[in-house]
Write an enzyme that holds these catalytic residues in place. Structure first.
Site, PDB file in Angstrom:
ATOM      1  N   GLY A  41      34.920  41.631  37.496  1.00 59.13           N
ATOM      2  CA  GLY A  41      35.668  41.368  38.716  1.00 59.13           C
ATOM      3  C   GLY A  41      34.886  41.772  39.947  1.00 59.13           C
ATOM      4  O   GLY A  41      34.223  42.808  39.977  1.00 59.13           O
ATOM      5  N   GLY A  43      36.431  41.512  43.183  1.00 61.31           N
ATOM      6  CA  GLY A  43      37.336  41.697  44.316  1.00 61.31           C
ATOM      7  C   GLY A  43      36.946  42.990  45.011  1.00 61.31           C
ATOM      8  O   GLY A  43      35.850  43.524  44.808  1.00 61.31           O
ATOM      9  N   LEU A  44      37.849  43.500  45.836  1.00 57.72           N
ATOM     10  CA  LEU A  44      37.506  44.719  46.580  1.00 57.72           C
ATOM     11  C   LEU A  44      37.131  45.842  45.632  1.00 57.72           C
ATOM     12  O   LEU A  44      36.151  46.549  45.846  1.00 57.72           O
ATOM     13  CB  LEU A  44      38.687  45.136  47.448  1.00 57.72           C
ATOM     14  CG  LEU A  44      38.985  44.198  48.603  1.00 57.72           C
ATOM     15  CD1 LEU A  44      40.143  44.742  49.421  1.00 57.72           C
ATOM     16  CD2 LEU A  44      37.763  44.018  49.488  1.00 57.72           C
ATOM     17  N   ALA A  45      37.911  46.017  44.574  1.00 61.12           N
ATOM     18  CA  ALA A  45      37.652  47.145  43.680  1.00 61.12           C
ATOM     19  C   ALA A  45      36.331  46.949  42.938  1.00 61.12           C
ATOM     20  O   ALA A  45      35.460  47.827  42.953  1.00 61.12           O
ATOM     21  CB  ALA A  45      38.810  47.307  42.699  1.00 61.12           C
ATOM     22  N   GLY A  46      36.168  45.798  42.297  1.00 63.16           N
ATOM     23  CA  GLY A  46      34.974  45.560  41.492  1.00 63.16           C
ATOM     24  C   GLY A  46      33.720  45.424  42.337  1.00 63.16           C
ATOM     25  O   GLY A  46      32.669  45.989  42.021  1.00 63.16           O
ATOM     26  N   HIS A 267      57.435  39.571  47.570  1.00 64.54           N
ATOM     27  CA  HIS A 267      57.146  39.682  48.997  1.00 64.54           C
ATOM     28  C   HIS A 267      58.175  38.904  49.793  1.00 64.54           C
ATOM     29  O   HIS A 267      58.448  37.744  49.489  1.00 64.54           O
ATOM     30  CB  HIS A 267      55.739  39.130  49.260  1.00 64.54           C
ATOM     31  CG  HIS A 267      55.195  39.506  50.586  1.00 64.54           C
ATOM     32  ND1 HIS A 267      55.719  39.041  51.755  1.00 64.54           N
ATOM     33  CD2 HIS A 267      54.180  40.332  50.930  1.00 64.54           C
ATOM     34  CE1 HIS A 267      55.033  39.551  52.767  1.00 64.54           C
ATOM     35  NE2 HIS A 267      54.096  40.346  52.291  1.00 64.54           N
ATOM     36  N   SER A 285      51.912  36.519  56.340  1.00 62.84           N
ATOM     37  CA  SER A 285      51.656  37.964  56.373  1.00 62.84           C
ATOM     38  C   SER A 285      52.835  38.780  56.867  1.00 62.84           C
ATOM     39  O   SER A 285      53.545  38.404  57.792  1.00 62.84           O
ATOM     40  CB  SER A 285      50.462  38.248  57.275  1.00 62.84           C
ATOM     41  OG  SER A 285      50.384  39.627  57.518  1.00 62.84           O
ATOM     42  N   ARG A 338      59.069  46.138  51.515  1.00 64.24           N
ATOM     43  CA  ARG A 338      59.192  44.772  50.995  1.00 64.24           C
ATOM     44  C   ARG A 338      60.343  44.587  50.025  1.00 64.24           C
ATOM     45  O   ARG A 338      61.046  43.579  50.072  1.00 64.24           O
ATOM     46  CB  ARG A 338      57.907  44.406  50.282  1.00 64.24           C
ATOM     47  CG  ARG A 338      56.791  44.290  51.259  1.00 64.24           C
ATOM     48  CD  ARG A 338      55.487  44.048  50.588  1.00 64.24           C
ATOM     49  NE  ARG A 338      54.493  43.851  51.638  1.00 64.24           N
ATOM     50  CZ  ARG A 338      53.216  43.702  51.423  1.00 64.24           C
ATOM     51  NH1 ARG A 338      52.745  43.740  50.193  1.00 64.24           N
ATOM     52  NH2 ARG A 338      52.388  43.516  52.420  1.00 64.24           N
TER      53      ARG A 338
HETATM   54  C1  LIG Z   1      48.204  36.176  49.858  1.00 70.36           C
HETATM   55  C2  LIG Z   1      47.989  37.653  49.703  1.00 70.36           C
HETATM   56  C3  LIG Z   1      47.893  38.474  50.824  1.00 70.36           C
HETATM   57  C4  LIG Z   1      47.687  39.843  50.687  1.00 70.36           C
HETATM   58  N1  LIG Z   1      47.608  40.600  51.817  1.00 70.36           N
HETATM   59  C5  LIG Z   1      47.365  41.924  51.697  1.00 70.36           C
HETATM   60  C6  LIG Z   1      47.215  42.734  52.858  1.00 70.36           C
HETATM   61  O1  LIG Z   1      47.303  42.265  53.988  1.00 70.36           O
HETATM   62  N2  LIG Z   1      46.969  44.040  52.687  1.00 70.36           N
HETATM   63  C7  LIG Z   1      46.850  44.599  51.451  1.00 70.36           C
HETATM   64  O2  LIG Z   1      46.597  45.789  51.371  1.00 70.36           O
HETATM   65  N3  LIG Z   1      46.976  43.845  50.342  1.00 70.36           N
HETATM   66  C8  LIG Z   1      47.237  42.531  50.427  1.00 70.36           C
HETATM   67  N4  LIG Z   1      47.362  41.773  49.289  1.00 70.36           N
HETATM   68  C9  LIG Z   1      47.103  42.369  47.979  1.00 70.36           C
HETATM   69  C10 LIG Z   1      45.616  42.497  47.737  1.00 70.36           C
HETATM   70  O3  LIG Z   1      44.938  41.396  48.275  1.00 70.36           O
HETATM   71  C11 LIG Z   1      45.248  42.586  46.267  1.00 70.36           C
HETATM   72  O4  LIG Z   1      46.084  43.467  45.615  1.00 70.36           O
HETATM   73  C12 LIG Z   1      43.829  43.078  46.109  1.00 70.36           C
HETATM   74  O5  LIG Z   1      42.959  42.322  46.893  1.00 70.36           O
HETATM   75  C13 LIG Z   1      43.384  43.065  44.670  1.00 70.36           C
HETATM   76  O6  LIG Z   1      42.018  43.385  44.616  1.00 70.36           O
HETATM   77  P1  LIG Z   1      41.292  43.621  43.244  1.00 70.36           P
HETATM   78  O7  LIG Z   1      39.896  43.991  43.571  1.00 70.36           O
HETATM   79  O8  LIG Z   1      42.064  44.579  42.433  1.00 70.36           O
HETATM   80  O9  LIG Z   1      41.336  42.254  42.455  1.00 70.36           O
HETATM   81  P2  LIG Z   1      41.050  40.730  42.875  1.00 70.36           P
HETATM   82  O10 LIG Z   1      40.616  40.576  44.256  1.00 70.36           O
HETATM   83  O11 LIG Z   1      42.210  39.958  42.392  1.00 70.36           O
HETATM   84  O12 LIG Z   1      39.793  40.362  42.023  1.00 70.36           O
HETATM   85  C14 LIG Z   1      39.845  40.128  40.654  1.00 70.36           C
HETATM   86  C15 LIG Z   1      38.462  39.813  40.191  1.00 70.36           C
HETATM   87  O13 LIG Z   1      38.436  39.840  38.779  1.00 70.36           O
HETATM   88  C16 LIG Z   1      37.875  38.674  38.264  1.00 70.36           C
HETATM   89  N5  LIG Z   1      38.497  38.456  36.961  1.00 70.36           N
HETATM   90  C17 LIG Z   1      39.810  38.480  36.628  1.00 70.36           C
HETATM   91  N6  LIG Z   1      39.959  38.300  35.313  1.00 70.36           N
HETATM   92  C18 LIG Z   1      38.726  38.165  34.796  1.00 70.36           C
HETATM   93  C19 LIG Z   1      38.226  37.960  33.496  1.00 70.36           C
HETATM   94  N7  LIG Z   1      39.019  37.889  32.439  1.00 70.36           N
HETATM   95  N8  LIG Z   1      36.879  37.847  33.341  1.00 70.36           N
HETATM   96  C20 LIG Z   1      36.025  37.931  34.400  1.00 70.36           C
HETATM   97  N9  LIG Z   1      36.466  38.156  35.641  1.00 70.36           N
HETATM   98  C21 LIG Z   1      37.791  38.261  35.844  1.00 70.36           C
HETATM   99  C22 LIG Z   1      38.124  37.607  39.292  1.00 70.36           C
HETATM  100  O14 LIG Z   1      37.175  36.598  39.163  1.00 70.36           O
HETATM  101  C23 LIG Z   1      37.950  38.429  40.564  1.00 70.36           C
HETATM  102  O15 LIG Z   1      36.583  38.519  40.875  1.00 70.36           O
HETATM  103  C24 LIG Z   1      47.577  40.405  49.413  1.00 70.36           C
HETATM  104  C25 LIG Z   1      47.682  39.595  48.296  1.00 70.36           C
HETATM  105  C26 LIG Z   1      47.922  38.230  48.433  1.00 70.36           C
HETATM  106  C27 LIG Z   1      48.147  37.407  47.216  1.00 70.36           C
END
Ligand SMILES: Cc1cc2nc3c(=O)[nH]c(=O)nc-3n(C[C@H](O)[C@H](O)[C@H](O)COP(=O)(O)OP(=O)(O)OC[C@H]3O[C@@H](n4cnc5c(N)ncnc54)[C@H](O)[C@@H]3O)c2cc1C
Ligand code: FES
Lengths: 648, 246
Positions: A41, A43-46, A267, A285, A338
């Site tokens: 992953g 995303g922000l965490a990964g 939400h 938002s 929420r």
């Molecule tokens: C529309 C929307 C608006 C939001 N707005 C806000 C906000 O304003 N403020 C806030 O704090 N939060 C907000 N959130 C929540 C926040 O965006 C998410 O909770 C957060 O970004 C999740 O980040 P993450 O790094 O955990 O995972 P993600 O960003 O979901 O990343 C997941 C990663 O894992 C990878 N992955 C998943 N499964 C697999 C697999 N089996 N094999 C390989 N790769 C895989 C994907 O490719 C991706 O790279 C919002 C969410 C949404 C839906």
């Protein structure tokens, strides 16, 4: 009774993290090169964890589903990110952010984790600014803040309506820097389909190359899952189309406990459903609640006329409007958390006061803000959101109120992790939305981005290092061991089985049906009969799926239907666990609302005597009931109260 | 509404492709373009045929994953939207809609309408960052930034990396994409330190990957779903010149 050790460090709350870091094990720089880490992953965490771990000197291999790490679902976050900087001088502090998060989560999160989150929140903002993230600024050149639900201070940093995009691009730039140096190996268009364990520890993964269809084996000393949330289980949600629960689910089946699966966030401000061809729901938002006022007609006749298209919202005079959040929650008004806002909307619509052609919508009105601040100011704050709304709905929110309705958005539940963010499988760490750790039964707005980056930049690089300190003498793993053979064989068989069904119905048709069962019974309001019904229906649907799903094509090459089928097969199992969890929790807390447990005014009623615990479920076999383990939640620094948003 | 579709089908990267005609009926004008394709795909799967492969993910116009060259325009007939935010009300009942992948040498087709855009990642990896590590950075408010500059930086940073600019350009130039990142960082004090090296490395990488030259037709700006301005290209050219001269 329990096998759970949360490993909370000793000492006063405010010193735990400092003490942990002072005493943890470190890996000498020359040895870091000998240690391999897999990150699933970006995303922000990964993304943040991979960049930081690589900067420290570890060998990092990163995987994501999209064609580029920059496209992870985090990119879609709009509103902002919290931090306890107290720049506006309105009384914020680390303690207050900690307190608001615990309270917002309805006292179902672990104190020590949440305190650490609040503590590192300030470092996140510093880090992002140093990377060149263009946060909104005041004329004096300093950073601007806005308010979000569940807080009485302004602590949310933002980059127009694209905060997630800018933060993710910051993490992506840090990751790109490491990839460019050859310090990180990036694998895009890959989907992890299993965790490989050797001698009880996580030592690798099986991934499918989504372009060639080939299964690949990758080994490492530790594995980090940062795979996001499972909200897409409901079919319609605000999540990106490929968001899924499979990585966490596969880890569960290999022994990682799954915590609080029924805690999902609905939400309040999403564009309502408009047709059965619809593929996803769009979030508007929460920041809009700063300046938008939520209402429905006071008179049912007016609501009915609006539903029939005989009346427009602008025809309804001020005194005939029910600003029900301001009425019910005078202290927080439109800025209640929420879960509270979503339920209040459902309550009005169920009572027949909803608007729109379906009656399943409420108004979010900017009229008074436009009068007070001028159209220019509103445009500067929300212009891109208004534009997006207009493109989708074909109505101009500057002139007529927006229509909104609650939708599935976020999953507080996830893989159980201890203070180090390590799951019950040693060497398997979980960060971001994929873990259950910080938000209890309800997440406050702008806190997911904070948690993702906190886990990624500031927590995992330390805690994983602590784990890896005694692993430096373990040589690089080979992938030709019997454990890898067995895991790959399992995955291959699952794929073959799906392709062999050759049934009569598409994957999406099953997914839609699962979503409806979940939305009706495991959604905004739950009760015993509904949950029992859901369990029976999910079981039956799962059986039907394996007998009747139609997955065209083969495994040799790109096959989107097969990708979807693998994810939906897992959702069909996870959905059942969610229903079990919701059935077990005989109380209402945060996003989990059991109709049997409410106050006379319809507010959620917790049962702290019996349910002040995190429910961690252990997989016991496909047809066995999972086993419940309870992690008691102990509040030493906060007085546990009934949540109250009526008075400050 | 009913539509005739002419869709580029190509089984894999090295196979030959061709247009295939399809028909969809009773599409709601409120459906999105990708939902229309979902409906087509569901029909194809039901008939046992291979569904049309196309990239998409967020369906909110922000991830940059969706692409599609629709009736000769990247992201179709509406302005300032991505394909996922394009709605069927922009088409006429009975219309024929031609759907192709991005056509540019540096973006080879993987299957049907999906292309490989990893060249963009490589350009960023060459220098599209500030070389700092996690931790040890100053307090965020110790670096005041003029609001006007912060806003301009944000305008540039809004790029979603979809590649429409390359697809729109007859030379397949990536100047708009590269200049957006160069500008964002050049406008901010944090990015100034490495400005010279950055622009040189990113431009060199862009050339190496086979993107063409910019001949100032501005097709990129016209088709950009995020309305990234060509003034960024001018700024990048200045940065490049300064870097060369010093
Ligand atoms: C529309 C929307 C608006 C939001 N707005 C806000 C906000 O304003 N403020 C806030 O704090 N939060 C907000 N959130 C929540 C926040 O965006 C998410 O909770 C957060 O970004 C999740 O980040 P993450 O790094 O955990 O995972 P993600 O960003 O979901 O990343 C997941 C990663 O894992 C990878 N992955 C998943 N499964 C697999 C697999 N089996 N094999 C390989 N790769 C895989 C994907 O490719 C991706 O790279 C919002 C969410 C949404 C839906
Ligand atoms: S699918 Fe994300 S921008 Fe279109």
């Amino acid at each position: 009774m329990t096998k759970l050790d949360s490993k909370i460090p000793a000492g006063p709350l405010a010193e735990k993290w400092t003490n942990y870091k002072a005493h943890q094990n470190l890996v000498n720089p020359a040895n870091k090169r000998k240690v391999d880490i897999i990150v699933i992953g970006t995303g922000l965490a990964g993304g943040a964890a991979a960049a930081s771990l690589s900067e420290m000197g570890f060998n990092v291999n990163v995987f994501c589903i999209q064609d580029s790490p920059r496209r992870a679902h985090s990119i879609a976050a709009q509103g902002g990110i919290n931090a306890a900087k107290n720049y506006p001088n309105d009384g914020d502090s680390i303690y207050r952010l900690f307190y608001d998060t615990i309270k917002g989560g309805d006292y179902r999160a672990r104190e020590a984790n949440v305190y650490r989150l609040a503590e590192v929140s300030n470092n996140i903002i510093d880090q992002c600014v140093a990377q060149g993230v263009p946060f909104a600024r005041e004329y004096g050149g300093l950073l601007d803040n806005r308010s979000f639900g569940g807080a009485l201070v302004s602590r949310t940093f933002y980059a127009r309506g694209q905060t997630g995009q800018q933060l993710l691009l910051g993490a992506y730039s840090a990751l790109s820097k490491q990839i460019g140096k050859g310090a990180v190996k990036m694998y895009t268009r890959r989907e992890m389909l299993d965790v490989v364990k050797i001698d009880g520890r996580a030592r690798g993964v099986i991934v499918r190359n989504l372009v060639t269809g080939k299964l690949e084996r990758h080994a490492a000393h530790a594995v980090l899952l940062a795979t996001g949330g499972y909200g897409n289980l409901f079919f319609l949600s605000t999540n990106a189309m490929t968001s899924n629960g499979s990585a966490a689910w596969r880890a569960y089946k290999r022994g990682a406990f799954f915590a609080n699966p029924s805690f999902v966030q609905i939400h309040p401000t999403c564009i309502p459903v408009h047709g059965d061809y619809q593929s996803k729901l769009t979030l508007m938002s929460e920041s809009l609640r700063n300046d938008g006022r939520i209402w429905v007609p006071k008179k049912k006749e007016d609501a009915v006329k609006i539903q029939k298209g005989q009346m427009k919202p602008t025809d309804i005079p001020e005194e005939e409007r029910d600003y029900y959040l301001e009425r019910r929650y005078p202290a927080f008004g439109n800025l209640v958390p929420r879960d509270v806002a979503s339920r209040a909307a459902k309550e009005r619509c169920d009572a027949g006061f909803g608007v729109g052609s379906t009656g399943l919508a409420v108004y979010l009105d900017f009229k008074s803000s436009i009068e007070r601040l001028g159209k220019k100011v509103i445009e500067a704050r929300y212009g891109n959101l208004f534009q997006m709304y207009e493109k989708i709905v074909d109505a101009n929110p500057y002139e007529t109120p927006m229509m909104i309705y609650p939708a599935i958005h976020y999953t507080m539940g996830g893989t159980w992790v201890d203070y180090e963010l390590q799951s019950t499988i040693p060497g398997l760490f979980v960060g971001g939305e994929a873990n259950f750790s910080d938000h209890g039964a309800n997440r406050l707005g702008a806190s997911a981005l904070m948690q993702g980056l906190s886990d990624g930049y500031f927590v995992l690089p330390y805690t994983m290092q602590n784990y890896l300190a005694d692993q430096i003498t373990v040589p690089h793993f080979k992938t030709d061991s019997s454990e890898f053979d067995a895991a790959e064989k399992d995955v291959q068989e699952r794929i073959n089985k799906l392709l062999a069904v050759k049934g009569g119905h598409t994957v999406d048709s099953f997914h839609r049906r699962l979503g409806l069962i979940m939305w009706d019974n495991v959604g905004m309001a739950r009760n015993q009969a509904g949950l029992e019904k859901a369990i029976t229906e999910i079981k039956a649907l799962r059986k039907e799926f394996w007998q009747d799903v139609k997955v065209p094509g083969t495994n040799d090459g790109l096959n989107v239907e097969l990708e979807k089928a693998l994810r939906v097969a897992d959702f069909l199992e996870l959905g059942e666990l969610m229903a079990y969890d919701a059935l077990n929790r005989k109380e209402s807390s945060g996003g989990h609302f059991r109709e049997e447990y409410q106050t006379p005014e319809g507010e959620a009623m917790r049962n702290d005597n019996e349910f002040m615990y995190a429910a961690a479920w252990e997989y016991k076999g496909d047809d066995q009931k999972p086993e419940l383990h309870k992690e008691p939640l102990i509040y030493e620094n906060i007085e546990v109260k009934q949540r109250n948003y009526k008075t400050a | 509404m009913d539509l005739k579709l002419k869709i580029w089908r190509q089984p894999s990267a090295h196979a030959d492709g061709k247009f295939v005609d399809y028909q969809v009926t009773k599409i709601s004008k409120d459906a999105s373009f990708l939902e229309m394709l979902d409906i087509l795909n569901e029909e194809l799967v039901n008939k046992g045929e291979d569904p049309v492969a196309f990239d998409h993910d967020c369906r909110e116009g922000i991830c940059g994953m969706c692409s599609l060259f629709i009736n000769g325009r990247p992201h179709g007939p509406d302005n300032a939207v991505t394909t996922c935010q394009l709605h069927m009300r922009k088409f006429k009942d009975g219309e024929t809609v031609t759907i192709e992948p991005w056509r540019a040498k540096p973006f080879p087709v993987l299957k049907d309408l999906m292309v490989d855009r990893s060249a963009f990642d490589e350009i960023i990896q060459a220098g599209g960052f500030v070389s700092i590590a996690t931790g040890g950075v100053p307090d965020a408010n110790s670096i005041p930034i003029r609001k006007q500059n912060a806003d301009l930086a944000m305008d540039a940073a809004a790029c979603i990396g979809c590649g429409a600019c390359v697809a729109a350009c007859k030379n397949a130039s990536a100047m708009l994409f590269v200049s957006a990142k160069v500008s964002q960082l050049a406008l901010l004090p944090q990015g100034k330190v490495e400005a010279k090296e950055r622009v040189q490395k990113m431009v060199a990488k862009m050339d190496e990957l086979g993107f063409g030259n910019c001949t100032n037709t501005y097709a990129c700006e016209a088709e950009c779903p995020k309305e990234i301005s060509v003034t960024n290209i001018a700024r990048m050219n200045r940065e490049f010149l300064v870097a060369k001269l010093s």
